[in-house]
Design an enzyme around this catalytic site. Sequence first.
Site, PDB file in Angstrom:
ATOM      1  N   ARG A  58       0.337  12.542  10.369  1.00 30.60           N
ATOM      2  CA  ARG A  58      -0.258  12.010  11.614  1.00 30.60           C
ATOM      3  C   ARG A  58      -1.776  12.103  11.528  1.00 30.60           C
ATOM      4  O   ARG A  58      -2.389  13.044  12.001  1.00 30.60           O
ATOM      5  CB  ARG A  58       0.271  12.795  12.813  1.00 30.60           C
ATOM      6  CG  ARG A  58      -0.342  12.383  14.135  1.00 30.60           C
ATOM      7  CD  ARG A  58      -0.017  10.968  14.539  1.00 30.60           C
ATOM      8  NE  ARG A  58       1.381  10.800  14.906  1.00 30.60           N
ATOM      9  CZ  ARG A  58       1.978   9.600  15.002  1.00 30.60           C
ATOM     10  NH1 ARG A  58       1.315   8.484  14.768  1.00 30.60           N
ATOM     11  NH2 ARG A  58       3.249   9.526  15.318  1.00 30.60           N
ATOM     12  N   GLN A  79       9.779   2.810  11.259  1.00 30.55           N
ATOM     13  CA  GLN A  79       8.625   2.079  11.784  1.00 30.55           C
ATOM     14  C   GLN A  79       7.507   2.040  10.726  1.00 30.55           C
ATOM     15  O   GLN A  79       7.298   3.015  10.016  1.00 30.55           O
ATOM     16  CB  GLN A  79       8.174   2.779  13.074  1.00 30.55           C
ATOM     17  CG  GLN A  79       6.721   2.647  13.418  1.00 30.55           C
ATOM     18  CD  GLN A  79       6.475   2.130  14.831  1.00 30.55           C
ATOM     19  OE1 GLN A  79       7.176   1.248  15.309  1.00 30.55           O
ATOM     20  NE2 GLN A  79       5.491   2.673  15.498  1.00 30.55           N
ATOM     21  N   ARG A  84       4.260   4.794   3.650  1.00 34.18           N
ATOM     22  CA  ARG A  84       3.520   5.962   4.142  1.00 34.18           C
ATOM     23  C   ARG A  84       4.286   7.265   3.977  1.00 34.18           C
ATOM     24  O   ARG A  84       3.739   8.338   4.218  1.00 34.18           O
ATOM     25  CB  ARG A  84       3.111   5.765   5.605  1.00 34.18           C
ATOM     26  CG  ARG A  84       4.263   5.639   6.585  1.00 34.18           C
ATOM     27  CD  ARG A  84       3.739   5.469   8.007  1.00 34.18           C
ATOM     28  NE  ARG A  84       4.804   5.371   8.992  1.00 34.18           N
ATOM     29  CZ  ARG A  84       4.630   5.544  10.288  1.00 34.18           C
ATOM     30  NH1 ARG A  84       3.432   5.825  10.763  1.00 34.18           N
ATOM     31  NH2 ARG A  84       5.636   5.419  11.128  1.00 34.18           N
ATOM     32  N   HIS A 155      -3.913   2.200   8.032  1.00 35.33           N
ATOM     33  CA  HIS A 155      -3.798   2.674   9.423  1.00 35.33           C
ATOM     34  C   HIS A 155      -4.782   3.827   9.664  1.00 35.33           C
ATOM     35  O   HIS A 155      -4.389   4.997   9.807  1.00 35.33           O
ATOM     36  CB  HIS A 155      -2.358   3.134   9.633  1.00 35.33           C
ATOM     37  CG  HIS A 155      -1.936   3.340  11.052  1.00 35.33           C
ATOM     38  ND1 HIS A 155      -2.576   4.209  11.901  1.00 35.33           N
ATOM     39  CD2 HIS A 155      -0.927   2.799  11.756  1.00 35.33           C
ATOM     40  CE1 HIS A 155      -1.959   4.195  13.077  1.00 35.33           C
ATOM     41  NE2 HIS A 155      -0.949   3.343  13.010  1.00 35.33           N
ATOM     42  N   ASP A 201      -3.278  -0.674  22.595  1.00 36.91           N
ATOM     43  CA  ASP A 201      -2.509  -1.009  21.391  1.00 36.91           C
ATOM     44  C   ASP A 201      -2.575  -2.518  21.206  1.00 36.91           C
ATOM     45  O   ASP A 201      -1.811  -3.256  21.823  1.00 36.91           O
ATOM     46  CB  ASP A 201      -1.068  -0.502  21.564  1.00 36.91           C
ATOM     47  CG  ASP A 201      -0.271  -0.522  20.275  1.00 36.91           C
ATOM     48  OD1 ASP A 201      -0.790  -1.043  19.254  1.00 36.91           O
ATOM     49  OD2 ASP A 201       0.874  -0.033  20.279  1.00 36.91           O
ATOM     50  N   GLU A 260      -7.462  -0.451  12.385  1.00 40.75           N
ATOM     51  CA  GLU A 260      -6.628  -0.662  11.213  1.00 40.75           C
ATOM     52  C   GLU A 260      -6.883  -2.029  10.589  1.00 40.75           C
ATOM     53  O   GLU A 260      -6.859  -3.043  11.285  1.00 40.75           O
ATOM     54  CB  GLU A 260      -5.155  -0.535  11.615  1.00 40.75           C
ATOM     55  CG  GLU A 260      -4.864   0.745  12.399  1.00 40.75           C
ATOM     56  CD  GLU A 260      -3.494   0.716  13.084  1.00 40.75           C
ATOM     57  OE1 GLU A 260      -2.553   0.129  12.532  1.00 40.75           O
ATOM     58  OE2 GLU A 260      -3.381   1.281  14.191  1.00 40.75           O
TER      59      GLU A 260
HETATM   60  C1  BG6 Z   1      -0.075   1.526  15.743  1.00 37.98           C
HETATM   61  C2  BG6 Z   1       0.866   0.638  16.489  1.00 37.98           C
HETATM   62  O1  BG6 Z   1      -0.587   0.868  14.646  1.00 37.98           O
HETATM   63  O2  BG6 Z   1       0.601   2.693  15.315  1.00 37.98           O
HETATM   64  C3  BG6 Z   1       1.415   1.415  17.673  1.00 37.98           C
HETATM   65  O3  BG6 Z   1       0.219  -0.558  16.889  1.00 37.98           O
HETATM   66  C4  BG6 Z   1       2.065   2.702  17.211  1.00 37.98           C
HETATM   67  O4  BG6 Z   1       2.343   0.601  18.378  1.00 37.98           O
HETATM   68  C5  BG6 Z   1       1.071   3.482  16.371  1.00 37.98           C
HETATM   69  O5  BG6 Z   1       2.463   3.451  18.331  1.00 37.98           O
HETATM   70  C6  BG6 Z   1       1.634   4.780  15.797  1.00 37.98           C
HETATM   71  O6  BG6 Z   1       2.821   4.553  15.119  1.00 37.98           O
HETATM   72  P1  BG6 Z   1       3.652   5.740  14.523  1.00 37.98           P
HETATM   73  O7  BG6 Z   1       4.894   5.132  13.925  1.00 37.98           O
HETATM   74  O8  BG6 Z   1       2.785   6.358  13.452  1.00 37.98           O
HETATM   75  O9  BG6 Z   1       3.924   6.692  15.631  1.00 37.98           O
END
Ligand code: BG6
Length: 289
Positions: A58, A79, A84, A155, A201, A260
């Site tokens: 994170r 997601q 990653r 990101h 977002d 990003e």
């Molecule tokens: C961003 C997305 O790039 O990443 C968001 O646009 C998302 O919608 C955020 O909440 C974090 O994503 P994650 O999967 O790392 O919690």
Amino acid sequence: VTLARAQGGLEALSIDRESAKGALYLQGATVTAWQPKDQAPVLWVSAKSLYQVDKAIRGGIPICFPWFGPKADQPSAPQHGFARSRPWMLQSVADDPKDRSVTVTLVLAADRETRALWPHDFRARYAVRMGQKLEIALTVENTGESPFRFEEALHTYLAVADVRGARVEGLEDTRYFDKVDNGKEKRMGPREAITVGGETDRVYVGTSSATELIDPGMNRRISIQKDGSRTTVVWNPWIDKARAMKDFGDDEWKEMICVETANSGPDAIDLEPGGSHTIRALYAVNALA
Ligand code: BG6
């Protein structure tokens, strides 16, 4: 440059050069620190981040690939893709005496596990050049026999003094999808900068413009030049979403913003067999006037 077990027992490179200090985890090829000489740290990492096999870190610069957000035809898939959280292979570390930078190169190739999630053969090469500036370049090659389409994002979590006092410039007059308003399509005003006063977002599309994060609280501007990218995503979770994420501190939303460099949605990339594509971002830090 040393390779050692770092947080959670995961392997990470630690970089200490005259021009900069930094760190990079092999899992996800995630850069977690970059601090040019005489500057405060530029990247943000949550104090609550997990450092676990198969879990994205994170903060820093996770790599989203081969899709961005939820996978369109398979909501159960992870997601932001698998890049990653996969282990990348360290390919080389090279010094450049000219600008005292160091370039680390890592590789990720399709295997049984990636094919189970995404049935394509690819090879990804990630070059991280760390020095007074930070340059990151992700090259994806189609090593299979049929064309494929993919999305991607570098990101980047950037550290700010207080997100409420910061702004992002460079996306004036640009079309975007507002993910906190049901993905509604909107357009920035001709002189509008992005400010954060709530959950933010946004997926800006059709833009190859450079951006700048202006942070009066830290008296600095972080400029982000890019190429091979038509999408820029700006994200801050704000209060409720920060609370809901277990790997994100309740009050940490103030200290970060993601800008990003991406190719997503209408800007997804099509690659023919043998074809390759590179997305690149270049970060520089300067004091405000
Ligand atoms: C961003 C997305 O790039 O990443 C968001 O646009 C998302 O919608 C955020 O909440 C974090 O994503 P994650 O999967 O790392 O919690």
